[in-house]
Design an enzyme around this catalytic site. Structure first.
Site, PDB file in Angstrom:
ATOM      1  N   HIS A  43      -6.388  -7.725 122.513  1.00 48.24           N
ATOM      2  CA  HIS A  43      -5.583  -6.698 122.632  1.00 48.24           C
ATOM      3  C   HIS A  43      -4.848  -7.538 123.404  1.00 48.24           C
ATOM      4  CE1 HIS A  43      -9.243  -4.210 123.684  1.00 48.24           C
ATOM      5  NE2 HIS A  43      -8.770  -3.536 122.947  1.00 48.24           N
ATOM      6  N   ARG A 118      -7.068  -4.185 112.863  1.00 51.01           N
ATOM      7  CA  ARG A 118      -7.673  -5.702 113.206  1.00 51.01           C
ATOM      8  C   ARG A 118      -7.912  -5.631 111.223  1.00 51.01           C
ATOM      9  NH1 ARG A 118     -11.664  -3.940 117.790  1.00 51.01           N
ATOM     10  NH2 ARG A 118     -10.567  -1.915 116.531  1.00 51.01           N
TER      11      ARG A 118
HETATM   12  P1  ADP Z   1     -11.719  -1.555 121.068  1.00 53.03           P
HETATM   13  O1  ADP Z   1     -11.915  -1.126 119.333  1.00 53.03           O
HETATM   14  O2  ADP Z   1     -11.691  -3.553 120.711  1.00 53.03           O
HETATM   15  O3  ADP Z   1     -12.885  -1.222 121.498  1.00 53.03           O
HETATM   16  P2  ADP Z   1      -9.814  -0.383 122.199  1.00 53.03           P
HETATM   17  O4  ADP Z   1     -10.165   1.173 121.936  1.00 53.03           O
HETATM   18  O5  ADP Z   1      -9.490  -1.251 123.713  1.00 53.03           O
HETATM   19  O6  ADP Z   1     -10.399  -1.514 121.388  1.00 53.03           O
HETATM   20  O7  ADP Z   1      -8.284  -1.082 121.452  1.00 53.03           O
HETATM   21  C1  ADP Z   1      -7.444  -0.847 121.617  1.00 53.03           C
HETATM   22  C2  ADP Z   1      -6.247  -1.279 121.014  1.00 53.03           C
HETATM   23  O8  ADP Z   1      -6.332  -2.006 120.273  1.00 53.03           O
HETATM   24  C3  ADP Z   1      -6.907   0.084 119.322  1.00 53.03           C
HETATM   25  O9  ADP Z   1      -5.140  -0.238 118.574  1.00 53.03           O
HETATM   26  C4  ADP Z   1      -7.491  -1.606 118.870  1.00 53.03           C
HETATM   27  O10 ADP Z   1      -7.230  -1.417 117.082  1.00 53.03           O
HETATM   28  C5  ADP Z   1      -6.798  -2.639 119.281  1.00 53.03           C
HETATM   29  N1  ADP Z   1      -7.351  -3.212 119.261  1.00 53.03           N
HETATM   30  C6  ADP Z   1      -8.292  -3.788 119.768  1.00 53.03           C
HETATM   31  N2  ADP Z   1      -9.067  -5.650 119.567  1.00 53.03           N
HETATM   32  C7  ADP Z   1      -8.408  -5.836 118.396  1.00 53.03           C
HETATM   33  C8  ADP Z   1      -7.800  -7.418 118.427  1.00 53.03           C
HETATM   34  N3  ADP Z   1      -8.994  -8.564 117.917  1.00 53.03           N
HETATM   35  N4  ADP Z   1      -6.830  -7.956 117.317  1.00 53.03           N
HETATM   36  C9  ADP Z   1      -5.693  -5.908 116.794  1.00 53.03           C
HETATM   37  N5  ADP Z   1      -5.539  -5.422 117.659  1.00 53.03           N
HETATM   38  C10 ADP Z   1      -7.084  -5.496 118.276  1.00 53.03           C
END
Ligand code: ADP
Length: 192
Positions: A43, A118
């Site tokens: 994130h 991702r």
């Molecule tokens: P998670 O899928 O990790 O529970 P969230 O719902 O908090 O994540 O995700 C918020 C945003 O951040 C989404 O667009 C998700 O694709 C992106 N995101 C989560 N982890 C990563 C990562 N490792 N690299 C890039 N984007 C990410």
């Protein structure tokens, strides 16, 4: 002599300023929504990259849309962790919201949504959601960002699972999150 601005590119002239244009003219604000349970270095990578594109980034914890099944941290705690991670970054604002993301974005005068991609597996859902959000607020633009390759496998759910099972997650979360995880599940998450 022809200047770059006088060159014709064949595009239709823009004669009326849209709601989003009026907002972005002064300050480019985006929202980065998610469950952030907890925020990971994946994130954070997306946040840092986004700050190259926008003036102000609202990182916001969604109560309902991305509710995780077995939360590790309450929404209030996730917000507190985000605030601590970005305490020294004045361009990042932290909040939470319930209801429709586009309503929240509009209320914050933020016509840009940031999402991280991702893998191809993220794409279908993200694409559907982007088009739905645009049908709800036509002014909205969604920017998909790719993280550094070492974070493409990383998700909050994986961090929660490994932490709950006593594995080391020190390389995947910011230091303040690691401290909170040590307090919540024990020192093994730091590899001790
Ligand atoms: P998670 O899928 O990790 O529970 P969230 O719902 O908090 O994540 O995700 C918020 C945003 O951040 C989404 O667009 C998700 O694709 C992106 N995101 C989560 N982890 C990563 C990562 N490792 N690299 C890039 N984007 C990410």
């Amino acid at each position: 002599m022809e200047t770059p601005s006088s060159r014709s590119c064949g595009a239709a002239p823009i004669d009326s300023e849209s709601e989003a244009d009026q907002v972005t003219r002064s300050e480019r604000t985006a929202v980065y929504p998610g469950s952030f349970d907890p925020i990971t270095l994946g994130h954070d990578d997306i946040v840092r990259r986004s700050l190259k594109l926008v003036d102000r980034l609202i990182v916001t914890v969604a109560y309902t849309a991305t509710q995780v099944k077995q939360p590790l941290f309450e929404v209030r705690e996730r917000v507190e962790l985000l605030e601590r991670v970005y305490a020294d970054e004045p361009r990042v604002e932290v909040s939470s919201f319930q209801g429709l993301l586009v309503d929240f974005a509009r209320s914050m005068s933020a016509p840009i949504i940031i999402r991280g991609l991702r893998a191809v597996s993220d794409f279908e859902y993200e694409f559907q959601m982007a088009l739905m959000n645009r049908s709800l607020w036509p002014e909205i633009e969604v920017i998909f960002m790719a993280p550094a390759s070492q974070y493409t496998f990383l998700s909050s759910s994986l961090v929660r699972e490994v932490a709950r099972l006593g594995g080391r997650v020190a390389d995947f979360v910011p230091p303040v999150v690691l401290d909170a995880l040590i307090e919540r599940v024990g020192p093994s998450v730091a590899g001790e």
